[in-house]
Motif scaffolding. Structure first.
Motif, PDB file in Angstrom:
ATOM      1  N   ALA A   1     -24.611  25.051  -3.862  1.00 16.58           N
ATOM      2  CA  ALA A   1     -25.578  24.719  -4.923  1.00 16.58           C
ATOM      3  C   ALA A   1     -25.483  23.233  -5.279  1.00 16.58           C
ATOM      4  CB  ALA A   1     -25.376  25.616  -6.139  1.00 16.58           C
ATOM      5  N   ALA A   2     -25.415  22.387  -4.256  1.00 14.63           N
ATOM      6  CA  ALA A   2     -25.245  20.950  -4.441  1.00 14.63           C
ATOM      7  C   ALA A   2     -26.567  20.194  -4.441  1.00 14.63           C
ATOM      8  CB  ALA A   2     -24.332  20.401  -3.357  1.00 14.63           C
ATOM      9  N   ILE A   3     -27.686  20.890  -4.277  1.00 21.47           N
ATOM     10  CA  ILE A   3     -28.993  20.237  -4.175  1.00 21.47           C
ATOM     11  C   ILE A   3     -29.909  20.757  -5.272  1.00 21.47           C
ATOM     12  CG2 ILE A   3     -30.988  19.775  -2.690  1.00 21.47           C
ATOM     13  CD1 ILE A   3     -29.144  20.663  -0.322  1.00 21.47           C
ATOM     14  N   ARG A   4     -30.607  19.825  -5.894  1.00 19.21           N
ATOM     15  CA  ARG A   4     -31.617  20.190  -6.904  1.00 19.21           C
ATOM     16  C   ARG A   4     -32.900  19.437  -6.624  1.00 19.21           C
ATOM     17  NH1 ARG A   4     -30.362  20.116 -12.919  1.00 19.21           N
ATOM     18  NH2 ARG A   4     -31.156  18.032 -12.607  1.00 19.21           N
ATOM     19  N   LEU A   5     -34.008  20.059  -6.916  1.00 17.53           N
ATOM     20  CA  LEU A   5     -35.323  19.434  -6.843  1.00 17.53           C
ATOM     21  C   LEU A   5     -35.828  19.362  -8.273  1.00 17.53           C
ATOM     22  CD1 LEU A   5     -37.476  18.320  -4.939  1.00 17.53           C
ATOM     23  CD2 LEU A   5     -38.421  20.623  -4.773  1.00 17.53           C
ATOM     24  N   VAL A   6     -36.066  18.148  -8.759  1.00 13.56           N
ATOM     25  CA  VAL A   6     -36.440  17.949 -10.159  1.00 13.56           C
ATOM     26  C   VAL A   6     -37.769  17.213 -10.273  1.00 13.56           C
ATOM     27  CG1 VAL A   6     -34.071  18.003 -11.009  1.00 13.56           C
ATOM     28  CG2 VAL A   6     -35.070  15.835 -10.343  1.00 13.56           C
ATOM     29  N   GLU A   7     -38.464  17.492 -11.358  1.00 16.13           N
ATOM     30  CA  GLU A   7     -39.720  16.799 -11.651  1.00 16.13           C
ATOM     31  C   GLU A   7     -39.423  15.350 -11.993  1.00 16.13           C
ATOM     32  OE1 GLU A   7     -42.903  17.959 -11.650  1.00 16.13           O
ATOM     33  OE2 GLU A   7     -42.300  19.970 -11.073  1.00 16.13           O
TER      34      GLU A   7
ATOM     35  N   GLY B   1     -18.926  15.459   7.761  1.00 17.28           N
ATOM     36  CA  GLY B   1     -20.029  16.416   7.708  1.00 17.28           C
ATOM     37  C   GLY B   1     -20.708  16.568   6.366  1.00 17.28           C
ATOM     38  N   VAL B   2     -20.269  15.810   5.369  1.00 20.85           N
ATOM     39  CA  VAL B   2     -20.878  15.882   4.051  1.00 20.85           C
ATOM     40  C   VAL B   2     -22.326  15.379   4.130  1.00 20.85           C
ATOM     41  CG1 VAL B   2     -20.783  14.918   1.697  1.00 20.85           C
ATOM     42  CG2 VAL B   2     -18.707  15.734   2.806  1.00 20.85           C
ATOM     43  N   ALA B   3     -23.190  16.008   3.368  1.00 27.22           N
ATOM     44  CA  ALA B   3     -24.620  15.691   3.405  1.00 27.22           C
ATOM     45  C   ALA B   3     -24.911  14.280   2.903  1.00 27.22           C
ATOM     46  CB  ALA B   3     -25.397  16.701   2.581  1.00 27.22           C
ATOM     47  N   ILE B   4     -25.967  13.732   3.467  1.00 23.22           N
ATOM     48  CA  ILE B   4     -26.508  12.434   3.078  1.00 23.22           C
ATOM     49  C   ILE B   4     -27.977  12.656   2.736  1.00 23.22           C
ATOM     50  CG2 ILE B   4     -27.076  10.102   3.853  1.00 23.22           C
ATOM     51  CD1 ILE B   4     -24.919  10.479   6.033  1.00 23.22           C
ATOM     52  N   LEU B   5     -28.413  12.114   1.639  1.00 23.65           N
ATOM     53  CA  LEU B   5     -29.811  12.207   1.236  1.00 23.65           C
ATOM     54  C   LEU B   5     -30.578  11.038   1.843  1.00 23.65           C
ATOM     55  CD1 LEU B   5     -31.943  13.644  -0.480  1.00 23.65           C
ATOM     56  CD2 LEU B   5     -31.204  12.250  -2.414  1.00 23.65           C
ATOM     57  N   LEU B   6     -31.538  11.343   2.712  1.00 20.24           N
ATOM     58  CA  LEU B   6     -32.331  10.303   3.372  1.00 20.24           C
ATOM     59  C   LEU B   6     -33.557   9.908   2.556  1.00 20.24           C
ATOM     60  CD1 LEU B   6     -32.316  11.749   7.003  1.00 20.24           C
ATOM     61  CD2 LEU B   6     -30.804   9.980   6.055  1.00 20.24           C
ATOM     62  N   GLU B   7     -34.132  10.866   1.849  1.00 20.57           N
ATOM     63  CA  GLU B   7     -35.366  10.642   1.090  1.00 20.57           C
ATOM     64  C   GLU B   7     -35.219  11.236  -0.303  1.00 20.57           C
ATOM     65  OE1 GLU B   7     -38.103   9.005   1.905  1.00 20.57           O
ATOM     66  OE2 GLU B   7     -37.496   8.587   3.971  1.00 20.57           O
ATOM     67  N   GLU B   8     -35.010  10.382  -1.300  1.00 23.41           N
ATOM     68  CA  GLU B   8     -34.883  10.872  -2.676  1.00 23.41           C
ATOM     69  C   GLU B   8     -36.209  11.427  -3.186  1.00 23.41           C
ATOM     70  OE1 GLU B   8     -34.171   9.011  -7.051  1.00 23.41           O
ATOM     71  OE2 GLU B   8     -32.774   8.358  -5.487  1.00 23.41           O
ATOM     72  N   ARG B   9     -37.304  10.836  -2.740  1.00 25.90           N
ATOM     73  CA  ARG B   9     -38.638  11.290  -3.142  1.00 25.90           C
ATOM     74  C   ARG B   9     -39.446  11.637  -1.882  1.00 25.90           C
ATOM     75  NH1 ARG B   9     -39.371  10.574  -8.471  1.00 25.90           N
ATOM     76  NH2 ARG B   9     -38.047   9.076  -9.540  1.00 25.90           N
TER      77      ARG B   9
ATOM     78  N   ARG C   1     -38.245  14.772  -7.139  1.00 24.98           N
ATOM     79  CA  ARG C   1     -37.084  13.992  -6.739  1.00 24.98           C
ATOM     80  C   ARG C   1     -35.951  14.943  -6.347  1.00 24.98           C
ATOM     81  NH1 ARG C   1     -33.032  12.351  -9.978  1.00 24.98           N
ATOM     82  NH2 ARG C   1     -34.221  12.864 -11.848  1.00 24.98           N
ATOM     83  N   VAL C   2     -35.244  14.590  -5.294  1.00 23.64           N
ATOM     84  CA  VAL C   2     -34.119  15.393  -4.816  1.00 23.64           C
ATOM     85  C   VAL C   2     -32.833  14.796  -5.375  1.00 23.64           C
ATOM     86  CG1 VAL C   2     -32.871  16.222  -2.802  1.00 23.64           C
ATOM     87  CG2 VAL C   2     -35.345  15.921  -2.680  1.00 23.64           C
ATOM     88  N   GLU C   3     -31.970  15.664  -5.890  1.00 28.88           N
ATOM     89  CA  GLU C   3     -30.640  15.245  -6.329  1.00 28.88           C
ATOM     90  C   GLU C   3     -29.611  15.965  -5.469  1.00 28.88           C
ATOM     91  OE1 GLU C   3     -30.264  16.132 -10.485  1.00 28.88           O
ATOM     92  OE2 GLU C   3     -31.537  14.449 -11.065  1.00 28.88           O
TER      93      GLU C   3
END
Length: 65
Positions: free
Chosen positions: A58-64, A31-39, A2-4
């Motif tokens: 460091a605004a993006i994390r990939l978590v289990e 211009g702030v990022a938008i998450l299109l696909e959380e998974r 999952r992307v945070e």
């Protein structure tokens, strides 16, 4: 996996969009990022890992999970 995305930390550099355009986009107004696909699909995870690595805020994390 999952992307945070921590939107308040985003500095609108667009690095995530360049690394993983199927997973991230940017708002037109600031211009702030938008998450299109959380998974995102398995085949996109390398791109997401690259986005995590190049994000200057460091605004993006990939978590289990």
């Amino acid at each position: 996996m999952r992307v945070e995305l921590d939107v308040p930390k985003c500095v609108a550099s667009g690095q995530c969009v360049m690394a993983a355009p199927d997973v991230f986009d940017q708002r037109d107004d600031d211009g702030v990022a938008i998450l299109l696909e959380e998974r995102p699909a398995e085949e996109l995870l390398d791109d997401v890992r690259e986005a995590v690595a190049v994000c200057p805020a460091a605004a993006i994390r990939l978590v289990e999970g």
